[in-house]
Each structure stands twice: as C-alpha cells, then as structure tokens.
Enzyme design. Structure first.
Site, PDB file in Angstrom:
ATOM      1  N   LEU A   1       9.449 -13.394  40.302  1.00  0.00           N
ATOM      2  CA  LEU A   1       9.320 -14.518  41.212  1.00  0.00           C
ATOM      3  C   LEU A   1       8.087 -15.356  40.903  1.00  0.00           C
ATOM      4  O   LEU A   1       8.121 -16.587  41.008  1.00  0.00           O
ATOM      5  CB  LEU A   1       9.275 -14.002  42.654  1.00  0.00           C
ATOM      6  CG  LEU A   1       9.491 -15.020  43.775  1.00  0.00           C
ATOM      7  CD1 LEU A   1      10.826 -15.741  43.617  1.00  0.00           C
ATOM      8  CD2 LEU A   1       9.414 -14.322  45.136  1.00  0.00           C
TER       9      LEU A   1
ATOM     10  N   ASP B   1      -7.120 -10.113  37.467  1.00  0.00           N
ATOM     11  CA  ASP B   1      -6.830  -8.788  38.015  1.00  0.00           C
ATOM     12  C   ASP B   1      -7.208  -8.845  39.483  1.00  0.00           C
ATOM     13  O   ASP B   1      -8.388  -8.963  39.823  1.00  0.00           O
ATOM     14  CB  ASP B   1      -7.649  -7.731  37.276  1.00  0.00           C
ATOM     15  CG  ASP B   1      -7.402  -6.320  37.797  1.00  0.00           C
ATOM     16  OD1 ASP B   1      -6.759  -6.166  38.864  1.00  0.00           O
ATOM     17  OD2 ASP B   1      -7.874  -5.368  37.153  1.00  0.00           O
TER      18      ASP B   1
ATOM     19  N   ASN C   1       1.254 -13.294  44.976  1.00  0.00           N
ATOM     20  CA  ASN C   1       2.531 -12.729  44.563  1.00  0.00           C
ATOM     21  C   ASN C   1       2.384 -11.402  43.825  1.00  0.00           C
ATOM     22  O   ASN C   1       3.286 -10.573  43.861  1.00  0.00           O
ATOM     23  CB  ASN C   1       3.261 -13.737  43.662  1.00  0.00           C
ATOM     24  CG  ASN C   1       4.435 -13.126  42.949  1.00  0.00           C
ATOM     25  OD1 ASN C   1       5.477 -12.846  43.538  1.00  0.00           O
ATOM     26  ND2 ASN C   1       4.287 -12.877  41.647  1.00  0.00           N
TER      27      ASN C   1
ATOM     28  N   SER D   1       5.649 -10.830  50.730  1.00  0.00           N
ATOM     29  CA  SER D   1       5.813  -9.531  51.354  1.00  0.00           C
ATOM     30  C   SER D   1       7.127  -8.915  50.873  1.00  0.00           C
ATOM     31  O   SER D   1       7.460  -8.992  49.688  1.00  0.00           O
ATOM     32  CB  SER D   1       5.781  -9.691  52.878  1.00  0.00           C
ATOM     33  OG  SER D   1       5.956  -8.449  53.530  1.00  0.00           O
TER      34      SER D   1
ATOM     35  N   TYR E   1       4.591   1.926  50.106  1.00  0.00           N
ATOM     36  CA  TYR E   1       4.830   0.536  49.728  1.00  0.00           C
ATOM     37  C   TYR E   1       5.053  -0.322  50.967  1.00  0.00           C
ATOM     38  O   TYR E   1       4.448  -1.390  51.121  1.00  0.00           O
ATOM     39  CB  TYR E   1       6.043   0.435  48.800  1.00  0.00           C
ATOM     40  CG  TYR E   1       6.466  -0.987  48.534  1.00  0.00           C
ATOM     41  CD1 TYR E   1       5.695  -1.813  47.726  1.00  0.00           C
ATOM     42  CD2 TYR E   1       7.617  -1.510  49.106  1.00  0.00           C
ATOM     43  CE1 TYR E   1       6.068  -3.127  47.488  1.00  0.00           C
ATOM     44  CE2 TYR E   1       8.007  -2.820  48.871  1.00  0.00           C
ATOM     45  CZ  TYR E   1       7.231  -3.621  48.061  1.00  0.00           C
ATOM     46  OH  TYR E   1       7.600  -4.930  47.846  1.00  0.00           O
TER      47      TYR E   1
ATOM     48  N   LYS F   1       2.898  -3.643  52.720  1.00  0.00           N
ATOM     49  CA  LYS F   1       3.473  -4.937  53.081  1.00  0.00           C
ATOM     50  C   LYS F   1       3.368  -5.187  54.589  1.00  0.00           C
ATOM     51  O   LYS F   1       3.182  -6.334  55.018  1.00  0.00           O
ATOM     52  CB  LYS F   1       4.927  -5.021  52.614  1.00  0.00           C
ATOM     53  CG  LYS F   1       5.081  -5.009  51.100  1.00  0.00           C
ATOM     54  CD  LYS F   1       4.307  -6.164  50.436  1.00  0.00           C
ATOM     55  CE  LYS F   1       4.576  -6.257  48.949  1.00  0.00           C
ATOM     56  NZ  LYS F   1       3.844  -7.380  48.319  1.00  0.00           N
TER      57      LYS F   1
END
Length: 274
Positions: A13, A55, A82, A133, A147, A151
């Site tokens: 993306l 980074d 992103n 997210s 994970y 988010k």
C-alpha cells in the site's frame, strides 16, 4: 496537500500510495529502510520525488528524514504512517524481544514521526496525518493478539490526537484495510519461535505455512491508494476509513456482535451505580 511523507514505500500500500501521489503532481518523500527498493521513483519523478532512508524505530533516522524533506520541499503537508508488519503467536507464545520490536515499529514509530511534524503543522494551522491501522483493531483473530494490540493502540492514540488537533486545522485519519494483495501475508509476516501444542487448534492454525491467503487477497493496493487520497482531500474526511468490501462486511459483523452483547448485559451492567 502538496507534500506527502510516506513510510514503508518498498512494497504494498505504501508503494501504491507514493505512486498515486506523484502521478497527481504532488511532492512525495518516498521512504524505506532500503532505498534501493524505491530508487525508480527518483528516475520516474526527478522533480517531485525525494528518496530517503528511514527506519521508524530510530529517532535519529526520523529526525534526519524530516529535516531533509523540509530542506527540499519547505514543509510536510501530509504524514502517512504506513510502515508496519504482522506477527503471529498465541499470547503465551509471544517473545518479549519480538513484541517490543513490533510495538516500536507499529506504534512508537508513528508517534515519533507525528511529534516531529506536528510543530510545523500547528504553526501553519493545517496538515493531515494518516495512520494505517487494520481491521484487526476491530476484532482479534487467534494468533494475532500482539499485532491487533499494536493497531488498537495506534487507533486509540489517533482518536485522542484527532480531537486535540482538529481545532488547529489538522486532520487525522486512520485506515482500516481488509486483506490486500501485498506482502503483508508474505515477507511482512513474522511469528514466534515458541510453539505450544495446546494452541494448535487456535493460534496454531494461523502459523506461517498454514496461511494460504498470500497472493489471493481481494484488495487492490492501487485502488486503495486512490481512495485514501480522495478521503483525505475531501472536507468531510472520516476518522476511520474502511478499505475493501471484506473490511466493510467484517466491521458490520463486529458492530452487530457487540451491540447484541451490550444489549444482553445492559441491565446487569447498570447495577454498579451508587
């Protein structure tokens, strides 16, 4: 919206978004840990693309990238957080070094970048921050507890940020993609080295090698990128932008399930008042 700084542009993306922004004639600061993977942007858009190593877990790297972006284009109008990756493990299997690195990338990195760009956005009373997210923030699948937590943290922070910065002319939008045909389920997916057999039928079913979704996801990252740009450019920018028909269906199911549970326990929950 003249200058965009986008993290994680080497694939997926982020890469599609950088291409879409540049094709629109905007300036784009195209970043990746390995700039060799994005060097063609400089060739294709020599006047409007700036390629920088970044980074997001390194404060010095963040400061240098923002400074270089401002030296080239004068200001940053849109920050897109992103960069990120997935991690699979049952909660008990999660390793502290793995989960610390996950949160450094998915949560603390975006915060560091936001803090770096906000002073200028506040000064000019305009700007936009887009935090990518996941629908995992709506409901957590087995094996994705860490994970999803990263988010959920990103979205919780973003909601507070939105309220704080709206009076200052700064937009905040979180993007909740469904399954997109990117490297997320491939190169960008990691997992714990610890395997506990008691979780074989829950978290274990989603370990790398058992997930066959890579390359078959319904989401088109190029189309998703176009929708992100349109959403942030409109006056009525949403705070949460679902991306993908699977994301919309997933959110509908989550909302219905939560409403049913809240309603079932409504009278009971109210009994805690003085």
């Amino acid at each position: 919206m003249n200058t965009w700084l986008i993290t994680g542009c080497s694939t997926g993306l982020g890469r599609s978004l950088a291409q879409a922004v540049l094709k629109r004639g905007y300036h784009a600061v195209v970043t990746a840990r390995d700039v060799e993977k994005v060097k063609e942007f400089q060739q294709d858009f020599p006047e409007t693309a700036l390629i920088l190593p970044l980074d997001v877990t390194d404060d010095t790297s963040i400061q240098q990238a923002v400074r270089a972006a401002k030296e080239r284009f004068g200001e940053i109008d849109v920050l897109v957080n992103n960069a990120g990756y997935g991690y699979r493990a049952a909660v008990e299997e999660g390793e502290s070094s793995d989960t610390a690195r996950l949160f450094d990338t998915n949560f603390w990195g975006p915060i560091a970048l936001i803090k770096e760009v906000l002073p200028d956005m506040r000064a000019k009373r305009s700007g936009a921050i887009i935090n990518v997210s996941s629908i995992a923030a709506l409901r957590t699948a087995p094996g994705s507890g860490y994970y999803a937590a990263s988010k959920c943290a990103l979205e919780g922070m973003s909601e507070g940020l939105r309220i704080e910065t709206a009076p200052l002319g700064i937009k905040v939008m979180t993007v909740e993609p469904g399954a997109f045909r990117t490297d997320f389920a491939g190169r960008s997916l990691t997992q714990s080295g610890i395997v506990i057999e008691d979780y074989a039928e829950t978290a274990g079913t989603r370990r790398i090698g058992k997930d066959t979704s890579h390359g078959t996801q319904p989401g088109d990252p190029d189309k998703g990128a176009e929708l992100i740009i349109k959403a942030i450019e409109t006056e009525d920018t949403p705070f949460r932008l679902l991306l993908g028909s699977d994301a919309v269906k997933f959110a509908d199911d989550v909302l219905e399930s939560r409403r049913n549970e809240y309603d079932k326990w409504r009278e009971f929950s109210c009994k805690s008042d003085f």
